[in-house]
Design a protein around this motif. Sequence first.
Motif: not given
Length: 71
Positions: A4-19, A55-63
Amino acid sequence: MSVTELTPKRVFVFEGEHLGDPNPSMHPHEIVELLAMQKPQMLNAKMSEPTLSEDGETIFYELKSSVAQHG
């Protein structure tokens, strides 16, 4: 045994807030435009290269705000 291929969830970080990612099928820049409806200053922010959590479960995009100083 099936793989089973798992796709990490994406989180966008802006001014310390995880969106959270409202639509994983959209390009990250499209997500920023969408989120900017609530936070217009995001349109002037610079997006970093994505980073994967340990843990490979989340990709972070920092703004990062790109506020120009006049002087």
